[in-house]
Design a protein around this motif. Structure first.
Motif, short mmCIF file in Angstrom:
data_model
loop_
_atom_site.label_atom_id
_atom_site.label_comp_id
_atom_site.label_asym_id
_atom_site.label_seq_id
_atom_site.Cartn_x
_atom_site.Cartn_y
_atom_site.Cartn_z
N LEU A 28 0.84 -1.20 0.00
CA LEU A 28 0.00 0.00 0.00
C LEU A 28 0.88 1.25 0.00
N LEU A 29 1.88 1.28 0.86
CA LEU A 29 2.77 2.44 0.94
C LEU A 29 3.61 2.62 -0.32
N ASP A 30 4.04 1.52 -0.90
CA ASP A 30 4.88 1.61 -2.10
C ASP A 30 4.10 2.04 -3.34
N LYS A 31 2.87 1.57 -3.46
CA LYS A 31 2.12 1.80 -4.70
C LYS A 31 1.01 2.86 -4.59
N MET A 32 0.41 3.00 -3.42
CA MET A 32 -0.70 3.94 -3.22
C MET A 32 -1.73 3.82 -4.34
N GLU A 33 -2.14 2.60 -4.60
CA GLU A 33 -3.07 2.32 -5.70
C GLU A 33 -4.52 2.46 -5.26
N PHE A 34 -4.91 3.67 -5.00
CA PHE A 34 -6.30 3.94 -4.63
C PHE A 34 -7.08 4.32 -5.87
N GLN A 35 -8.36 4.03 -5.85
CA GLN A 35 -9.25 4.56 -6.88
C GLN A 35 -9.77 5.88 -6.30
N PHE A 36 -9.25 6.95 -6.84
CA PHE A 36 -9.62 8.26 -6.32
C PHE A 36 -10.97 8.71 -6.86
N LYS A 37 -11.67 9.46 -6.03
CA LYS A 37 -12.97 9.99 -6.43
C LYS A 37 -12.76 11.04 -7.52
N LYS A 38 -13.81 11.29 -8.26
CA LYS A 38 -13.75 12.22 -9.39
C LYS A 38 -13.15 13.56 -8.95
N GLY A 39 -12.16 14.01 -9.70
CA GLY A 39 -11.52 15.30 -9.43
C GLY A 39 -10.44 15.24 -8.36
N LYS A 40 -10.19 14.06 -7.79
CA LYS A 40 -9.18 13.91 -6.73
C LYS A 40 -8.04 13.03 -7.22
N SER A 41 -6.88 13.24 -6.63
CA SER A 41 -5.71 12.43 -6.98
C SER A 41 -4.80 12.30 -5.77
N ILE A 42 -3.72 11.60 -5.96
CA ILE A 42 -2.74 11.40 -4.89
C ILE A 42 -2.23 12.75 -4.36
N LYS A 43 -2.23 13.78 -5.21
CA LYS A 43 -1.77 15.11 -4.79
C LYS A 43 -2.66 15.72 -3.72
N ASP A 44 -3.91 15.29 -3.66
CA ASP A 44 -4.86 15.82 -2.67
C ASP A 44 -4.77 15.07 -1.33
N MET A 45 -4.03 13.97 -1.32
CA MET A 45 -3.98 13.13 -0.11
C MET A 45 -3.11 13.77 0.98
N ALA A 46 -3.70 13.85 2.18
CA ALA A 46 -2.96 14.34 3.34
C ALA A 46 -2.68 13.22 4.34
N THR A 47 -3.49 12.17 4.31
CA THR A 47 -3.33 11.09 5.28
C THR A 47 -4.01 9.82 4.79
N LEU A 48 -3.59 8.73 5.39
CA LEU A 48 -4.29 7.45 5.24
C LEU A 48 -5.16 7.26 6.47
N VAL A 49 -6.34 6.72 6.27
CA VAL A 49 -7.24 6.45 7.38
C VAL A 49 -7.54 4.95 7.39
N PHE A 50 -7.34 4.34 8.55
CA PHE A 50 -7.67 2.93 8.74
C PHE A 50 -8.74 2.86 9.81
N GLU A 51 -9.82 2.18 9.51
CA GLU A 51 -10.86 1.94 10.50
C GLU A 51 -11.15 0.46 10.51
N TYR A 52 -11.52 -0.02 11.68
CA TYR A 52 -11.88 -1.43 11.77
C TYR A 52 -13.16 -1.60 12.55
N GLU A 53 -13.89 -2.63 12.16
CA GLU A 53 -15.15 -2.98 12.80
C GLU A 53 -14.77 -3.76 14.06
N PHE A 54 -15.33 -3.40 15.20
CA PHE A 54 -14.86 -3.91 16.48
C PHE A 54 -15.04 -5.41 16.66
N ASP A 55 -16.18 -5.97 16.31
CA ASP A 55 -16.41 -7.39 16.57
C ASP A 55 -15.57 -8.30 15.67
N TYR A 56 -15.58 -8.03 14.38
CA TYR A 56 -14.92 -8.93 13.43
C TYR A 56 -13.54 -8.43 13.00
#
Length: 183
Positions: A28-56
């Motif tokens: 993930l860090l090496d490639k940053m292969e995200f599908q960016f939303k329309k009008g957005k790109s890697i240049k707009d990225m300020a942070t990565l956000v990780f969230e997890y569902e508590f039970d699973y």
């Protein structure tokens, strides 16, 4: 005694899946292969956000801008989301091992009068162990790579943990930090 066994089993599971998850984070860090939303790109990225569902413990990741708004599609992690090795009879896709989850729920049912106390103790342990595990995976994966701001939290929580400092902060404080950094 059963609770101790569940805790040990959980720690052993995290240890077992750590190498694969570290590899996913490195990719993930090496490639940053995200599908960016329309009008957005890697240049707009300020942070990565990780969230997890508590039970699973299912992990979701996305790129966010300086306002902490999502600018990419959600990327599920680990890439092998079926680490639990579900059988053909099962629809299980959670990160948390299915057999452990089922056995723990059966244990709870057998101990109805202590259900709240058992669940509370296990959940406290699980949260702390998982956060610690995630941070150690991040530290190993991000070593010798370009530093990227990244935060992890339980899904929809106001509290975020900065993966680079280990500091827990409110989402509003994360937004302030990102805005100040980008100026």
């Amino acid at each position: 005694m059963a609770l101790k066994k569940f805790k040990t089993e959980f720690k052993d599971y995290l240890k077992m899946v750590k190498p694969a998850f570290v590899k996913d984070l490195q990719q993930l860090l090496d490639k940053m292969e995200f599908q960016f939303k329309k009008g957005k790109s890697i240049k707009d990225m300020a942070t990565l956000v990780f969230e997890y569902e508590f039970d699973y413990l299912d992990i979701m990741c996305w790129a966010a801008d300086k306002n902490f708004n999502s600018i990419s599609e959600i990327l599920p992690l680990p890439s092998d989301t079926n680490v639990a090795k579900a059988t053909k009879k099962s629809e299980w896709t959670g990160f948390f091992p299915e057999k452990t989850f089922i056995r723990f729920e059966k244990h709870i049912k057998k101990n109805k009068n202590k259900e709240f106390k058992i669940r509370e103790k296990y959940d406290e342990f699980k949260y702390a162990a998982y956060q610690q595990w995630f941070a150690s995976c991040w530290k190993k994966a991000s070593k010798d790579r370009k530093k990227v701001a990244a935060f992890v939290s339980v899904h929809d929580s106001d509290f975020k943990t900065d993966l680079n400092t280990g500091k827990q902060m409110l989402e509003k404080d994360v937004k302030i930090r990102l805005l100040v950094k980008k100026k």
